[in-house]
Design a protein around this motif. Sequence first.
Motif, PDB file in Angstrom:
ATOM      1  N   LEU A 115       0.829  -1.199   0.000  1.00  0.00           N
ATOM      2  CA  LEU A 115       0.000   0.000   0.000  1.00  0.00           C
ATOM      3  C   LEU A 115       0.868   1.255   0.000  1.00  0.00           C
ATOM      4  O   LEU A 115       0.600   2.206  -0.749  1.00  0.00           O
ATOM      5  CB  LEU A 115      -0.914  -0.004   1.221  1.00  0.00           C
ATOM      6  N   LEU A 116       1.923   1.274   0.809  1.00  0.00           N
ATOM      7  CA  LEU A 116       2.789   2.450   0.875  1.00  0.00           C
ATOM      8  C   LEU A 116       3.536   2.668  -0.433  1.00  0.00           C
ATOM      9  O   LEU A 116       3.637   3.802  -0.912  1.00  0.00           O
ATOM     10  CB  LEU A 116       3.775   2.306   2.030  1.00  0.00           C
ATOM     11  N   VAL A 117       4.049   1.611  -1.025  1.00  0.00           N
ATOM     12  CA  VAL A 117       4.762   1.750  -2.296  1.00  0.00           C
ATOM     13  C   VAL A 117       3.840   2.333  -3.363  1.00  0.00           C
ATOM     14  O   VAL A 117       4.208   3.249  -4.109  1.00  0.00           O
ATOM     15  CB  VAL A 117       5.335   0.388  -2.757  1.00  0.00           C
ATOM     16  N   GLY A 118       2.610   1.833  -3.449  1.00  0.00           N
ATOM     17  CA  GLY A 118       1.666   2.351  -4.431  1.00  0.00           C
ATOM     18  C   GLY A 118       1.310   3.800  -4.183  1.00  0.00           C
ATOM     19  O   GLY A 118       1.194   4.599  -5.126  1.00  0.00           O
ATOM     20  N   ALA A 119       1.153   4.176  -2.908  1.00  0.00           N
ATOM     21  CA  ALA A 119       0.809   5.560  -2.584  1.00  0.00           C
ATOM     22  C   ALA A 119       1.954   6.506  -2.909  1.00  0.00           C
ATOM     23  O   ALA A 119       1.739   7.606  -3.432  1.00  0.00           O
ATOM     24  CB  ALA A 119       0.430   5.660  -1.113  1.00  0.00           C
ATOM     25  N   LEU A 120       3.186   6.103  -2.622  1.00  0.00           N
ATOM     26  CA  LEU A 120       4.341   6.948  -2.953  1.00  0.00           C
ATOM     27  C   LEU A 120       4.496   7.092  -4.459  1.00  0.00           C
ATOM     28  O   LEU A 120       4.855   8.174  -4.957  1.00  0.00           O
ATOM     29  CB  LEU A 120       5.609   6.359  -2.338  1.00  0.00           C
ATOM     30  N   ARG A 121       4.231   6.031  -5.196  1.00  0.00           N
ATOM     31  CA  ARG A 121       4.290   6.098  -6.658  1.00  0.00           C
ATOM     32  C   ARG A 121       3.273   7.101  -7.184  1.00  0.00           C
ATOM     33  O   ARG A 121       3.585   7.937  -8.053  1.00  0.00           O
ATOM     34  CB  ARG A 121       4.024   4.716  -7.256  1.00  0.00           C
ATOM     35  N   THR A 122       2.050   7.056  -6.647  1.00  0.00           N
ATOM     36  CA  THR A 122       1.006   7.995  -7.062  1.00  0.00           C
ATOM     37  C   THR A 122       1.367   9.423  -6.670  1.00  0.00           C
ATOM     38  O   THR A 122       1.175  10.366  -7.445  1.00  0.00           O
ATOM     39  CB  THR A 122      -0.332   7.602  -6.422  1.00  0.00           C
ATOM     40  N   TYR A 137      -4.343   7.247   1.445  1.00  0.00           N
ATOM     41  CA  TYR A 137      -3.412   6.285   2.050  1.00  0.00           C
ATOM     42  C   TYR A 137      -3.716   6.091   3.527  1.00  0.00           C
ATOM     43  O   TYR A 137      -3.769   4.952   4.026  1.00  0.00           O
ATOM     44  CB  TYR A 137      -1.962   6.735   1.879  1.00  0.00           C
ATOM     45  N   LEU A 138      -3.893   7.193   4.253  1.00  0.00           N
ATOM     46  CA  LEU A 138      -4.109   7.083   5.695  1.00  0.00           C
ATOM     47  C   LEU A 138      -5.355   6.268   6.018  1.00  0.00           C
ATOM     48  O   LEU A 138      -5.327   5.397   6.901  1.00  0.00           O
ATOM     49  CB  LEU A 138      -4.221   8.474   6.315  1.00  0.00           C
ATOM     50  N   LEU A 139      -6.447   6.523   5.324  1.00  0.00           N
ATOM     51  CA  LEU A 139      -7.680   5.787   5.599  1.00  0.00           C
ATOM     52  C   LEU A 139      -7.515   4.301   5.296  1.00  0.00           C
ATOM     53  O   LEU A 139      -7.955   3.436   6.065  1.00  0.00           O
ATOM     54  CB  LEU A 139      -8.830   6.374   4.791  1.00  0.00           C
ATOM     55  N   ARG A 140      -6.862   3.990   4.180  1.00  0.00           N
ATOM     56  CA  ARG A 140      -6.696   2.574   3.827  1.00  0.00           C
ATOM     57  C   ARG A 140      -5.662   1.891   4.721  1.00  0.00           C
ATOM     58  O   ARG A 140      -5.807   0.699   5.045  1.00  0.00           O
ATOM     59  CB  ARG A 140      -6.328   2.456   2.352  1.00  0.00           C
ATOM     60  N   ALA A 141      -4.641   2.636   5.149  1.00  0.00           N
ATOM     61  CA  ALA A 141      -3.659   2.057   6.063  1.00  0.00           C
ATOM     62  C   ALA A 141      -4.310   1.731   7.412  1.00  0.00           C
ATOM     63  O   ALA A 141      -4.051   0.671   8.000  1.00  0.00           O
ATOM     64  CB  ALA A 141      -2.490   3.014   6.255  1.00  0.00           C
ATOM     65  N   MET A 142      -5.158   2.635   7.900  1.00  0.00           N
ATOM     66  CA  MET A 142      -5.864   2.359   9.146  1.00  0.00           C
ATOM     67  C   MET A 142      -6.790   1.160   8.992  1.00  0.00           C
ATOM     68  O   MET A 142      -6.951   0.358   9.921  1.00  0.00           O
ATOM     69  CB  MET A 142      -6.651   3.596   9.584  1.00  0.00           C
ATOM     70  N   LEU A 194     -14.869  11.023   1.600  1.00  0.00           N
ATOM     71  CA  LEU A 194     -14.237  10.063   2.513  1.00  0.00           C
ATOM     72  C   LEU A 194     -14.483   8.624   2.059  1.00  0.00           C
ATOM     73  O   LEU A 194     -13.578   7.783   2.104  1.00  0.00           O
ATOM     74  CB  LEU A 194     -14.774  10.274   3.933  1.00  0.00           C
ATOM     75  N   GLN A 195     -15.699   8.353   1.595  1.00  0.00           N
ATOM     76  CA  GLN A 195     -15.997   7.012   1.073  1.00  0.00           C
ATOM     77  C   GLN A 195     -15.143   6.710  -0.151  1.00  0.00           C
ATOM     78  O   GLN A 195     -14.626   5.589  -0.307  1.00  0.00           O
ATOM     79  CB  GLN A 195     -17.485   6.913   0.728  1.00  0.00           C
ATOM     80  N   ALA A 196     -14.983   7.701  -1.029  1.00  0.00           N
ATOM     81  CA  ALA A 196     -14.196   7.514  -2.245  1.00  0.00           C
ATOM     82  C   ALA A 196     -12.730   7.293  -1.916  1.00  0.00           C
ATOM     83  O   ALA A 196     -12.061   6.438  -2.523  1.00  0.00           O
ATOM     84  CB  ALA A 196     -14.363   8.725  -3.168  1.00  0.00           C
ATOM     85  N   LEU A 197     -12.193   8.036  -0.976  1.00  0.00           N
ATOM     86  CA  LEU A 197     -10.790   7.876  -0.596  1.00  0.00           C
ATOM     87  C   LEU A 197     -10.543   6.489  -0.008  1.00  0.00           C
ATOM     88  O   LEU A 197      -9.519   5.856  -0.293  1.00  0.00           O
ATOM     89  CB  LEU A 197     -10.396   8.959   0.411  1.00  0.00           C
ATOM     90  N   LEU A 198     -11.447   6.025   0.803  1.00  0.00           N
ATOM     91  CA  LEU A 198     -11.304   4.698   1.403  1.00  0.00           C
ATOM     92  C   LEU A 198     -11.359   3.604   0.347  1.00  0.00           C
ATOM     93  O   LEU A 198     -10.673   2.582   0.456  1.00  0.00           O
ATOM     94  CB  LEU A 198     -12.397   4.489   2.450  1.00  0.00           C
TER      95      LEU A 198
END
Length: 240
Positions: A115-122, A137-142, A194-198
């Motif tokens: 998840l972190l690698v993909g978020a940093l790439r984006t 990233y934060l919402l999905r990491a949690m 928020l729903q979309a980000l998650l």
Amino acid sequence: MPLYREQGVVLRTHKLGEADRIVTFLTRGRGLLRAVAKGVRRTSSKFGARLEPFMVADLQCFEGRTLDTVTQAETLGAYGPAISADYERYRAGSAMVETAERLAEGDPTPALYTLLVGALRTLAAAKIPAELVRDGYLLRAMSHAGWTPGFGDCVRCGAAGPHTAVAVQLGGVVCADCRPPGSPRLDAGAITLLQALLAGDWDTALAASERERGQAAGITAAYTQWHLERGLRSFSTPRL
């Protein structure tokens, strides 16, 4: 085995002596790894630039008694320069890696690494605003850590949504009967964001207004820090 290979994201670095650094990685197979990179602060270092924050590297390390030693590093994702060149991306990336370090304490979590690698790439690609990448990233990491927020039905009694009041201490949106005093009410569009980000729905996220993004960012920061049980230094960094 004294020697081993691993893939890791550089979360942060500390100076050690005159030429060395202690590097903290989030790795795919070992979770958090703190290792010494010798000589990387010298201009003649062959892999110093590969061990800067936000970089992803294939590592060869030597096991030590207290700290392992990085003996080789090959770049897998050169995201550091693009993120560090822009202040908003840097702030977002800093919040992401700080959160990853907090969540990675314990057993290895390959999903958190991916998840972190993909978020940093984006984030490095700069096609999506930095604050949206960060909050997604934060919402999905949690969620990966077991604290999935609820933005549909009331998280306390299950009353069907939509609801616009959010209680971070309860885990998401709440109905009027369950709303604790002082819980903020958001615009309906902020809840949709928020729903979309998650869910990683970038098309919907990009359609949100600045006001909705600001409200979503506030809830995301509060939710993350509530469950981590301490503040994130990256959120208190002053704007230059």
